[in-house]
Write an enzyme that holds these catalytic residues in place. Structure first.
Site, PDB file in Angstrom:
ATOM      1  N   LYS A 116       0.834  -1.230  -0.049  1.00 59.66           N
ATOM      2  CA  LYS A 116      -0.164  -0.146   0.031  1.00 59.66           C
ATOM      3  C   LYS A 116       0.988   1.472   0.032  1.00 59.66           C
ATOM      4  O   LYS A 116       1.723   1.478  -0.966  1.00 59.66           O
ATOM      5  CB  LYS A 116      -0.991  -0.241   1.095  1.00 59.66           C
ATOM      6  CG  LYS A 116      -1.924  -1.218   0.924  1.00 59.66           C
ATOM      7  CD  LYS A 116      -2.874  -1.468   2.042  1.00 59.66           C
ATOM      8  CE  LYS A 116      -3.831  -2.827   1.932  1.00 59.66           C
ATOM      9  NZ  LYS A 116      -4.698  -2.949   3.239  1.00 59.66           N
TER      10      LYS A 116
ATOM     11  N   ARG B  81       3.158  -7.023  -3.147  1.00 63.12           N
ATOM     12  CA  ARG B  81       1.881  -7.283  -2.737  1.00 63.12           C
ATOM     13  C   ARG B  81       2.448  -8.592  -1.596  1.00 63.12           C
ATOM     14  O   ARG B  81       2.932  -9.735  -1.912  1.00 63.12           O
ATOM     15  CB  ARG B  81       0.983  -8.054  -3.464  1.00 63.12           C
ATOM     16  CG  ARG B  81      -0.341  -8.437  -3.249  1.00 63.12           C
ATOM     17  CD  ARG B  81      -1.263  -8.524  -4.240  1.00 63.12           C
ATOM     18  NE  ARG B  81      -1.593  -7.388  -4.689  1.00 63.12           N
ATOM     19  CZ  ARG B  81      -2.338  -6.185  -4.468  1.00 63.12           C
ATOM     20  NH1 ARG B  81      -2.977  -6.524  -3.478  1.00 63.12           N
ATOM     21  NH2 ARG B  81      -2.549  -5.169  -5.057  1.00 63.12           N
TER      22      ARG B  81
HETATM   23  C1  PLP Z   1      -5.328  -4.254   3.200  1.00 62.25           C
HETATM   24  C2  PLP Z   1      -5.171  -4.118   4.892  1.00 62.25           C
HETATM   25  C3  PLP Z   1      -5.122  -5.758   5.449  1.00 62.25           C
HETATM   26  C4  PLP Z   1      -5.104  -6.976   4.554  1.00 62.25           C
HETATM   27  O1  PLP Z   1      -4.154  -7.002   3.539  1.00 62.25           O
HETATM   28  P1  PLP Z   1      -4.359  -8.187   2.246  1.00 62.25           P
HETATM   29  O2  PLP Z   1      -2.854  -8.239   1.786  1.00 62.25           O
HETATM   30  O3  PLP Z   1      -5.260  -7.730   1.259  1.00 62.25           O
HETATM   31  O4  PLP Z   1      -4.750  -9.319   3.004  1.00 62.25           O
HETATM   32  C5  PLP Z   1      -5.446  -6.083   6.627  1.00 62.25           C
HETATM   33  N1  PLP Z   1      -5.510  -5.051   7.467  1.00 62.25           N
HETATM   34  C6  PLP Z   1      -5.618  -3.749   7.030  1.00 62.25           C
HETATM   35  C7  PLP Z   1      -5.727  -2.724   7.991  1.00 62.25           C
HETATM   36  C8  PLP Z   1      -5.574  -3.579   5.732  1.00 62.25           C
HETATM   37  O5  PLP Z   1      -5.771  -2.225   5.538  1.00 62.25           O
END
Ligand code: PLP
Length: 415
Positions: free
Chosen positions: A227, A233
């Site tokens: 992110k 990823r």
């Molecule tokens: C995106 C997110 C996740 C999960 O991540 P993935 O890689 O999609 O499994 C978990 N906790 C929070 C707070 C998130 O924003």
């Protein structure tokens, strides 16, 4: 790019080309998405994908791990240095498995957790009934205050004293404000709970030094790496020395099998990128852009949940504009802006409809866009809402969005 796929699998090559085209020609405002460096992508596309490496560096269940061991040790060292953590596990395949590992390391099925409600900005893995976290544990949720639309820590403390969860979970996927780690710590201490903070969304802001770090306050910190951190990823777990053994054991053999070593190596590349001055500036710019975008939208009569933002995302309640989150998402898609519908606190609509959209600046900031572009985008959004019945006007707005994209090329040189 894709020379070999083009030869062997033209169907998939066409999809890869089309997706690159889509990413280039739309304003990507999904707050959880970003554009990795070519170096991160190259590493993910490497021979390390071929290697089985169950276990940990120098303690593997397979031979031939000499080079992937180096990669994992580098990734761990860099993660610890970047976040000032005592220990790091870089193997989680995703943010969700990172959380599963962290929960199961310290909780038994049926134990109680207390996390932010999904409809108030939390995440599925923080105890939602359809998710493993809600299926395996007795999940209780805190909410934001109806007045301020921010977390009321006094109320959270009262609730924690009544519920006495074994683990207190902080962190969110649609919460635009700072977190008070000190207060979370003191609440956890009062009830003798483990404090886990899930910084999946804000990890890049923490790494870049624009948000305080939860690490000094928490027993365990989980994250994604794709992110705001702008890496491959995947997931990440940071912890104290004391808590680490249980986490390692639960990650493997407890939850996962062989680690994705190509992704682990790409995490190392990402962590190094995050230590540069360029990344620190990027983190500042993400936040500055979100602030400018938020102000410009509020000037145009949009309601921002909590009245603004401290981070890289905005939650816009569009019900006063005669729209639902679903119809707003579709309208914006039409003018070349990609975002997602999102529930707002105390939402009257269902999760499939919602009253809000979540808008984020990580991807646009990576493209190099700044305050001027944010103001233009706020204007495009506003005019789209005003002209939602006027097809020609919407087509013209889409042209404006495409012009903006052209001025900030994505992956120039990639063909
Ligand atoms: C995106 C997110 C996740 C999960 O991540 P993935 O890689 O999609 O499994 C978990 N906790 C929070 C707070 C998130 O924003």
């Amino acid at each position: 790019m894709y020379d070999e796929v083009r030869k062997t699998d033209p169907e998939i090559a066409a999809i890869l080309d089309a997706e690159l085209g889509r990413q280039r020609s739309q304003l990507e405002m999904i707050a959880s998405e970003n554009f990795t460096s070519r170096a991160v992508m190259e590493t993910m596309g490497s021979t390390l994908t071929n290697k089985y490496a169950e276990g940990y560096p120098k303690k593997r269940y397979y031979g031939g791990c000499i080079h992937v061991d180096e990669a994992e040790m580098l990734a761990k060292r860099r993660a610890m240095a970047l976040f000032g953590a005592e220990r790091a596990n870089v193997q989680p395949h995703s943010g969700s498995t990172a959380n599963m590992t962290a929960y199961l390391a310290f909780l038994k099925p049926g134990d109680k957790i207390l996390g932010l409600s999904l409809s108030h900005g939390g995440h599925l893995t923080h105890g939602h009934p359809v998710n493993f976290s809600g299926l395996l544990f007795e999940a209780k949720h805190y909410e934001v205050s109806p007045e301020t639309e921010t977390i009321d820590y006094d109320k959270l403390r009262d609730q924690a004293l009544i519920e006495r969860p074994k683990m207190l979970v902080g962190g969110a996927s649609a919460y635009p404000r700072f977190w008070d780690y000190e207060k979370l710590r003191s609440i956890a201490d009062e009830i003798d709970a483990i404090l886990l903070f899930d910084m999946a969304h804000i990890a890049g802001l923490v790494a870049g030094g624009v948000h305080a770090s939860p690490v000094p306050f928490c027993d365990v910190v989980t994250s994604t790496t794709h992110k705001t951190l702008r890496g491959p990823r995947g997931g990440l777990i940071l912890s104290t020395k004391e808590k680490f053994k249980a986490i390692n054991k639960m990650n493997f053999p407890g939850v996962q099998g062989g680690p994705l070593m190509h992704v682990v190596a790409a995490k190392a590349v990402c962590f190094q990128e995050c230590m540069t001055d360029e990344f620190k500036q990027y983190a500042k710019d993400m936040v500055a852009n979100a602030s400018v975008l938020g102000d410009a939208l509020m000037e145009r009569g949009f309601h921002l949940v909590s009245g603004g933002t401290d981070n890289h995302l905005l939650l816009v309640n569009v019900s006063n504009k005669g729209l639902t989150g679903k119809s707003m998402e579709e309208l914006l898609e039409h003018v070349g802006i990609t975002c997602n519908k999102n529930t707002v606190p105390f939402d009257k609509e269902s999760p499939f409809v919602t009253s809000g959209v979540r808008l984020g600046t990580p991807a646009l900031t990576t493209r190099g866009m700044g305050p001027d572009e944010m103001k233009k985008i706020a204007d495009i959004i506003d005019r789209a809402v005003q002209n939602m019945e006027n097809q020609d006007a919407l087509d013209a707005l889409r042209g404006e969005a495409e012009e903006l994209c052209k001025a900030f090329p994505l992956y120039p040189g990639m063909k």
